[in-house]
Write an enzyme that holds these catalytic residues in place. Structure first.
Site, short mmCIF file in Angstrom:
data_model
loop_
_atom_site.label_atom_id
_atom_site.label_comp_id
_atom_site.label_asym_id
_atom_site.label_seq_id
_atom_site.Cartn_x
_atom_site.Cartn_y
_atom_site.Cartn_z
N ALA A 173 0.83 -1.21 0.00
CA ALA A 173 0.00 0.00 0.00
C ALA A 173 0.86 1.26 0.00
O ALA A 173 1.98 1.25 0.49
CB ALA A 173 -0.92 -0.01 1.22
N PHE A 175 1.52 5.58 0.85
CA PHE A 175 1.43 6.40 2.06
C PHE A 175 0.19 7.28 2.09
O PHE A 175 -0.23 7.72 3.15
CB PHE A 175 2.67 7.31 2.18
CG PHE A 175 2.68 8.46 1.20
CD1 PHE A 175 2.02 9.65 1.49
CD2 PHE A 175 3.33 8.36 -0.01
CE1 PHE A 175 2.01 10.71 0.59
CE2 PHE A 175 3.33 9.41 -0.92
CZ PHE A 175 2.66 10.59 -0.61
N LYS A 199 1.83 -5.10 3.60
CA LYS A 199 2.99 -4.23 3.77
C LYS A 199 2.58 -2.78 3.54
O LYS A 199 2.50 -2.32 2.42
CB LYS A 199 4.11 -4.60 2.79
CG LYS A 199 5.43 -3.92 3.12
CD LYS A 199 6.46 -4.10 2.04
CE LYS A 199 6.43 -2.99 1.03
NZ LYS A 199 6.51 -1.64 1.58
N GLU A 202 6.39 2.67 3.58
CA GLU A 202 7.35 3.52 4.25
C GLU A 202 7.97 4.45 3.22
O GLU A 202 9.01 5.03 3.44
CB GLU A 202 8.42 2.69 4.96
CG GLU A 202 9.52 2.19 4.07
CD GLU A 202 9.04 1.55 2.80
OE1 GLU A 202 9.76 1.63 1.82
OE2 GLU A 202 7.94 1.00 2.78
N ARG A 203 7.28 4.56 2.08
CA ARG A 203 7.59 5.49 1.00
C ARG A 203 8.64 5.00 0.02
O ARG A 203 8.81 5.60 -1.03
CB ARG A 203 7.97 6.89 1.52
CG ARG A 203 6.89 7.54 2.34
CD ARG A 203 7.21 8.99 2.65
NE ARG A 203 8.46 9.17 3.35
CZ ARG A 203 8.60 9.04 4.67
NH1 ARG A 203 7.56 8.71 5.41
NH2 ARG A 203 9.76 9.26 5.23
N SER A 224 3.60 4.19 -7.11
CA SER A 224 4.23 4.87 -8.24
C SER A 224 4.40 3.94 -9.43
O SER A 224 4.40 2.71 -9.30
CB SER A 224 5.60 5.40 -7.82
OG SER A 224 6.50 4.32 -7.61
N CYS A 279 -4.22 9.71 -5.84
CA CYS A 279 -4.05 9.19 -7.19
C CYS A 279 -5.21 9.61 -8.09
O CYS A 279 -5.10 9.56 -9.31
CB CYS A 279 -3.91 7.67 -7.16
SG CYS A 279 -5.35 6.81 -6.51
N GLU A 379 3.54 13.20 -13.01
CA GLU A 379 2.55 13.28 -11.94
C GLU A 379 3.17 14.08 -10.79
O GLU A 379 4.14 13.63 -10.18
CB GLU A 379 2.14 11.89 -11.45
CG GLU A 379 1.05 11.93 -10.39
CD GLU A 379 0.65 10.55 -9.90
OE1 GLU A 379 -0.48 10.42 -9.38
OE2 GLU A 379 1.44 9.59 -10.04
#
Length: 485
Positions: A173, A175, A199, A202-203, A224, A279, A379
């Site tokens: 997933a 952030f 999970k 944590e970027r 991303s 998003c 983006e």
């Protein structure tokens, strides 16, 4: 399992690849949740979690060890058989209790999200609520997993199908929606009879373990493009099902016949809410014909938004997730200026009293943008609206279709023949599926709705024959059954 997963999901962060040493003993640590228990990690590598409004460290998250990750998958593997054999009505009862727990704790969950992610409390509650809707829909699993049947296909023969779970599944997933997007994933997977490894972000996703472990049969990812393409390719190469929702450049087409008041409000809310870290944010407006004259009023509406820490009363726009995100957004704004666009509203130097160290960027509007500019092709994922112009609806449609992304598009109009529905953030409700396309999605089957059920199940077709008369045949038949001839 289900009753504790939500609290664990919001408070915890699972393993990542790039970490740094952290030795502060005064900062609380986040435990892993493995085999139904909270476990203190034995890792020597930790990540600092910062409050985006202050950049103060609020907790530490472990980079889980290889042994801890293996223990998590082993737990899922051992739990799979008894859970998949649990009756569908019993699974339904567990999740009915779970959805009530979310309802009872929605404000507490929202506070955790605002502290760690930065969005306003109202937006954080919306984050939880939209995820809750998926949980509520998944509670209808007895109907959602119905198979099909065709009796009397031929004499004394019936054919029917079942939907069966596929095994251990994993979710990765992002952030920006700590509640909603995980709730797109594991409730549907668990209700279908699978077990689940989640999970949270944590970027900087490090996902080789999930992509390679043979016990994991399916992966859901939102994030991303770079990470999503990698996960899709590596996971698929290892024989896993993968659904990968990735980047977006969502367009809002504004027709001159649209209701001006409503449209301007919708554009501003969809572009700058959650600091643009959605998003499905409307990051691009296409003003068609005379709608171009609305631009000054659009700027004034955006100026009126209040930038502040997410837990402060009246805040409209909170901070970005990190200093690095702020730097990236600022550089993309500057790229528009350097490439000839007009900066009508510049939020780069916004001052938030009492939060001078926060990751704030105010609402920003860039006009005279062309499709070749970096601020359009990238983006931005910040509170930035880029504005293009078109002479006609056909020209606007051409711009949208030529963009490589395909996450969502809105059109504002009062003309039903134009197709518009005037919805600025068209995230479908759970009974439908989230159907990204083109560069925004990889995979065959989309998130939640019927598509989500299909992703987390395998179909089995059974053909049975019960002859009305006693068997009288004296020898085996070696020819292909024709069934109906």
């Amino acid at each position: 399992m289900a009753t504790t997963a939500m609290r664990s999901m919001v408070k915890s962060r699972v393993p990542l690849s790039i970490a740094r040493q952290c030795y502060s003993s005064s900062v609380p640590t986040t435990k892993l949740f493995i085999d139904g228990k909270f476990v203190e990690s034995k890792s020597s590598e930790w990540l600092d979690i910062h409050n985006p409004a202050t950049n103060q460290v609020i907790s530490r998250v472990p980079k889980a060890t290889q042994g801890e990750m293996l223990a998590a998958v082993d737990s899922c593997s051992r739990a799979y058989r008894p859970w998949s054999e649990t009756s569908i009505l019993s699974r339904q009862q567990i999740f009915l209790r779970y959805q009530q727990l979310i309802k009872d704790n929605i404000k507490e969950l929202a506070k955790s999200i605002t502290l760690e992610q930065g969005k306003t409390l109202a937006d954080a509650e919306g984050d939880v609520f939209r995820g809750l809707q998926v949980v509520e829909h998944a509670c209808g699993i007895p109907s959602l997993m119905l198979g099909e049947t065709l009796p009397s296909l031929t004499k004394d023969m019936d054919t029917y199908t079942y939907r069966l779970p596929i095994g251990v599944c994993a979710g990765i997933a992002p952030f920006n929606f700590p509640a909603m997007i995980p709730l797109w994933m594991f409730p549907v997977g668990l209700m279908c009879g699978n077990t689940y490894l989640l999970k949270p972000s944590e970027r900087v996703p490090a996902v080789n373990f999930i992509c390679d472990n043979p016990a994991i049969k399916a992966i859901s990812f939102v994030g991303s493009n770079q990470a999503g393409e990698y996960i899709y390719e590596r996971g698929s190469r290892n024989g896993k099902r993968v659904q990968s929702n990735m980047g977006a450049k969502n367009h809002g087409v504004v027709m001159p016949d649209a209701n001006k008041e409503n449209t301007l409000n919708q554009l501003v809310g969809a572009a700058f809410g959650a600091a643009g870290q959605r998003c499905m944010a409307l990051s691009t407006a296409i003003l068609v014909g005379e709608a171009r004259s609305w631009l000054p009023e659009l700027v004034e509406r955006a100026k009126a938004l209040r930038v502040n820490a997410g837990d402060q009363p009246g805040a409209d726009v909170g901070p970005l997730i990190s200093p690095q995100a702020k730097q990236r957004v600022n550089s993309l704004i500057q790229s528009g200026v350097d490439q000839g666009a007009s900066l009508l509203l510049d939020g780069r130097n916004v001052h938030v009293k009492g939060y001078e160290n926060g990751n704030f960027v105010g609402p920003t509007i860039i006009s005279n943008v062309t499709p070749q500019m970096t601020c359009y092709t990238e983006e931005i994922f910040g509170p930035v609206l880029v504005v293009l112009e078109a002479e006609s609806l056909d020209d606007a449609i051409g711009l949208v279709n030529n963009n490589p992304y395909g996450n969502g598009t809105a059109i504002f109009t009062t003309n039903g023949a134009t197709v518009g529905v005037n919805v600025p953030i068209p995230v479908p409700l759970p009974m439908f599926s989230f159907t990204g396309s083109r560069g925004s999605f990889r995979g065959d089957t989309n998130f939640y709705g019927k598509q989500g059920i299909h992703f987390y199940t395998q179909i089995k077709t059974i053909t049975s024959q019960w002859k009305a008369e006693d068997a009288t045949s004296k020898s085996p038949a070696v020819t292909m059954p024709t069934m109906g001839r």
